[in-house]
Design an enzyme around this catalytic site. Structure first.
Site, short mmCIF file in Angstrom:
data_model
loop_
_atom_site.label_atom_id
_atom_site.label_comp_id
_atom_site.label_asym_id
_atom_site.label_seq_id
_atom_site.Cartn_x
_atom_site.Cartn_y
_atom_site.Cartn_z
N ARG A 1 -8.66 0.38 -8.05
CA ARG A 1 -8.36 -0.87 -7.37
C ARG A 1 -9.34 -1.03 -6.21
O ARG A 1 -9.57 -0.10 -5.45
CB ARG A 1 -6.93 -0.89 -6.85
N SER A 2 -9.92 -2.22 -6.09
CA SER A 2 -10.91 -2.48 -5.04
C SER A 2 -10.23 -2.59 -3.68
O SER A 2 -9.07 -3.00 -3.58
CB SER A 2 -11.65 -3.79 -5.36
#
Length: 501
Positions: free
Chosen positions: A12-13
């Site tokens: 996940r960024s």
């Protein structure tokens, strides 16, 4: 027939807009599990990097651990499975390098949403295309975000983040009275009573006052408050200040007086204890577990000291001094012992050769391209000279000479570039690399002594994760407990052996 085995990876960024069109970590895992069940693949494990950027592999512990497990022969891993290709990386060169390394040991990437399995040769082209698309998407998002931020900055709007003394209501800064009083306290103590940064931090900590993130105050935290122009009504974007829309906490007269005091302190005092402290940051305090840094030492006696104690006073932690000379000598000898006992020169040579081979390919292609350009220009020059001897064409001699001179200049420039590339290729193909490596390992201590202070620090930080200290009542009682490296020395030989098989 052996059942295929795989390791899943999800990411996940740290910025939500970069994950636009992707799914949550939970959804990514569900899709990986579902795919393995449908295709009779044994899912060995799933690694995760939460709030980590896909712009590079650096700092992604989950990815690095997964990659090392995939390369181990006894694990018999066939695939890395991701929900979408850009979960692995948004950098096309990183993606292609990863694919090349995996294919070399007959291991492959499966991207579920992209319908990619690199066992299929045609899928490799698709991976290349998608990685380029991911990079373009990253650049577009960055451009779009920055353009919007610049417009808001011009209007003096709040641009996000936490600011001590304020709370955010409807995307605007609103004063928090309790914290605002602390901000004024800091400015008054600095400007009016001429307190130092550490004294201010220590007094705030004694009073039990915390920072915005619930941490103790440090010298840097105090200086950050004193330097923040938001307290006099400005917003900042890329080093440029604009009049903001929020209410200031500090009056200009107090701000100006604070500047005078800070400027008077801004001169750089002469060091009374020259030399670097290369273990700063990786040496851990035996009491709080935080980093230890250069202590307030004398010319004769030098120590590492708990950073919390140095910046925030005794209410944060004790100094827990440990002798500089002892700590550095112990750590370096431990590294030498590990290096000479557990790492073979052939292993280092294999790694070096692998890197050089990877770098040689584009250099050799560029050299070939330049040689073709030279050949083309030389043929053009011969053609011009052949036509110049034909008297029936009545060509202008001056024009011919000028044209030939231009061509020759181009050739000279290309030959100069080719010469530099050729030199790089020759250096990378040096057959004496193995001898150099063996000599370097054997005489590493002499090599270390030639390093600058900055290079010594860089060296220690590149190989060592952290160093633990035994708690002692007195300085002489504190000793190094253990040294934790970024890698296991014995695994280096093991991993390279797997790659060469």
């Amino acid at each position: 027939m052996r059942r295929k085995r795989a390791i899943g990876y999800k990411r996940r960024s740290p910025r939500s807009e970069k994950d636009f069109g992707n799914t949550s970590l939970e959804k990514q895992e569900d899709e990986i599990v579902k795919y393995c069940n449908q295709n009779n693949i044994e899912l060995v494990d799933i690694y995760v990097d939460d709030l980590k950027s896909g712009s590079s592999f650096k700092g992604r512990e989950g990815f690095i651990e997964m990659y090392n497990q995939v390369l181990k022969v006894d694990e018999e891993i066939d695939y890395i499975i991701v929900f979408k290709q850009d979960r692995l990386s948004r950098d096309p060169l990183d993606t292609l390098y990863l694919m090349k390394q995996l294919n070399a040991v007959d291991k492959h990437i499966i991207s579920i949403a992209d319908s990619i399995n690199t066992e299929d040769p045609t899928a490799k082209i698709l991976v290349h295309v998608l990685s380029l698309v991911a990079e373009l998407e990253r650049e577009f998002i960055s451009f779009r975000t920055n353009s919007g931020m610049e417009k808001r900055a011009e209007n003096g709007e709040f641009l996000g983040g936490k600011v001590y003394g304020y709370e955010v209501i409807n995307k605007k800064l609103s004063i928090l009275p309790k914290e605002a009083r602390v901000v004024k306290y800091i400015f008054n103590k600095c400007a009016i009573e001429k307190w130092g940064y550490k004294k201010i931090a220590a007094n705030l900590n004694i009073q039990g006052i915390k920072t915005k993130n619930g941490n103790q105050w440090t010298v840097n935290a105090v200086k950050t408050v004193l330097q923040n122009q938001q307290y006099i009504g400005y917003t900042k974007w890329r080093g440029k200040y604009t009049k903001g829309q929020h209410t200031p906490i500090i009056e200009m007269s107090l701000w100006d007086e604070t500047r005078k005091v800070m400027q008077a302190r801004s001169y750089t005092p002469q060091k009374i204890h020259p030399g670097s402290y290369p273990l700063s940051g990786i040496l851990k305090c035996p009491q709080c577990g935080g980093p230890m840094v250069q202590g307030n030492s004398s010319q004769e006696y030098k120590y590492y000291q708990c950073n919390k104690n140095k910046n925030s006073g005794s209410s944060a932690c004790s100094s827990n001094l440990i002798k500089k000379e002892y700590a550095e000598e112990f750590v370096f000898k431990d590294f030498l012992h590990q290096l000479k006992r557990k790492v073979s020169p052939s292993t280092v040579y294999s790694v070096t050769q692998s890197i050089l081979d990877y770098e040689l390919n584009p250099l050799e292609k560029e050299a070939s391209k330049l040689k073709k350009q030279i050949g083309k220009l030389e043929r053009e020059m011969l053609n011009i000279m052949e036509h110049s001897s034909d008297t029936s064409l009545n060509l202008d001699v001056g024009m011919i000479k000028s044209h030939l001179a231009t061509k020759q200049d181009e050739i000279n420039k290309i030959k100069s570039a080719l010469s530099e590339i050729t030199l790089q290729v020759e250096l990378k193909q040096n057959e004496a690399i193995m001898d150099i490596i063996e000599f370097s390992i054997k005489n590493f201590e002499d090599f270390y002594l030639t390093l600058s202070d900055d290079e010594k620090k860089m060296f220690f930080h590149s190989v060592i994760k952290e160093i633990h200290v035994i708690k002692g009542e007195k300085t002489r009682d504190r000793r190094i407990k253990d040294v934790k490296y970024h890698f296991d020395f014995k695994d280096i030989n093991y991993l390279i052996g797997n790659i060469e098989q």
